[in-house]
Design a protein around this motif. Sequence first.
Motif, PDB file in Angstrom:
ATOM      1  N   UNK A   4       9.148  -7.628 -14.302  1.00  0.00           N
ATOM      2  CA  UNK A   4       7.736  -8.007 -14.384  1.00  0.00           C
ATOM      3  C   UNK A   4       7.059  -7.274 -15.544  1.00  0.00           C
ATOM      4  N   UNK A   5       7.381  -5.997 -15.724  1.00  0.00           N
ATOM      5  CA  UNK A   5       6.791  -5.214 -16.820  1.00  0.00           C
ATOM      6  C   UNK A   5       7.189  -5.784 -18.186  1.00  0.00           C
ATOM      7  N   UNK A   6       8.443  -6.189 -18.328  1.00  0.00           N
ATOM      8  CA  UNK A   6       8.900  -6.774 -19.592  1.00  0.00           C
ATOM      9  C   UNK A   6       8.181  -8.095 -19.857  1.00  0.00           C
ATOM     10  N   UNK A  58       2.878 -14.891 -12.516  1.00  0.00           N
ATOM     11  CA  UNK A  58       2.151 -15.171 -11.274  1.00  0.00           C
ATOM     12  C   UNK A  58       3.124 -15.433 -10.124  1.00  0.00           C
ATOM     13  N   UNK A  59       4.197 -16.150 -10.404  1.00  0.00           N
ATOM     14  CA  UNK A  59       5.209 -16.416  -9.383  1.00  0.00           C
ATOM     15  C   UNK A  59       5.866 -15.121  -8.917  1.00  0.00           C
ATOM     16  N   UNK A  60       6.204 -14.253  -9.867  1.00  0.00           N
ATOM     17  CA  UNK A  60       6.846 -12.993  -9.526  1.00  0.00           C
ATOM     18  C   UNK A  60       5.901 -12.087  -8.730  1.00  0.00           C
ATOM     19  N   UNK A  61       4.629 -12.088  -9.110  1.00  0.00           N
ATOM     20  CA  UNK A  61       3.653 -11.286  -8.381  1.00  0.00           C
ATOM     21  C   UNK A  61       3.445 -11.833  -6.984  1.00  0.00           C
ATOM     22  N   UNK A  62       3.499 -13.157  -6.845  1.00  0.00           N
ATOM     23  CA  UNK A  62       3.375 -13.784  -5.535  1.00  0.00           C
ATOM     24  C   UNK A  62       4.547 -13.467  -4.633  1.00  0.00           C
ATOM     25  N   UNK A  63       5.724 -13.339  -5.226  1.00  0.00           N
ATOM     26  CA  UNK A  63       6.923 -12.997  -4.442  1.00  0.00           C
ATOM     27  C   UNK A  63       6.871 -11.561  -3.948  1.00  0.00           C
ATOM     28  N   UNK A  64       6.164 -10.696  -4.664  1.00  0.00           N
ATOM     29  CA  UNK A  64       6.083  -9.277  -4.296  1.00  0.00           C
ATOM     30  C   UNK A  64       5.166  -9.015  -3.121  1.00  0.00           C
ATOM     31  N   UNK A  65       4.268  -9.927  -2.821  1.00  0.00           N
ATOM     32  CA  UNK A  65       3.297  -9.693  -1.738  1.00  0.00           C
ATOM     33  C   UNK A  65       3.841 -10.086  -0.396  1.00  0.00           C
TER      34      UNK A  65
END
Length: 65
Positions: A4-6, A58-65
Amino acid sequence: MPSLAQMTGSLHIHNFYIGKLKTNQERLFETDPELAMLLDNMAAVLSEHAMALAEDIADMEGDDT
């Protein structure tokens, strides 16, 4: 797969260069319209990549929640 950072870093770089291209495109519009148009096209391609990156982030951030 990039982290995500990259991906966020890549998005910031895309946005930085889009801004640079737009600034130079505006500056060159009167003196070299063909080059200005080329820069505008390059900015459009980078913008498409930036939008795809933003969606992936946004998809990756959504998967983290």
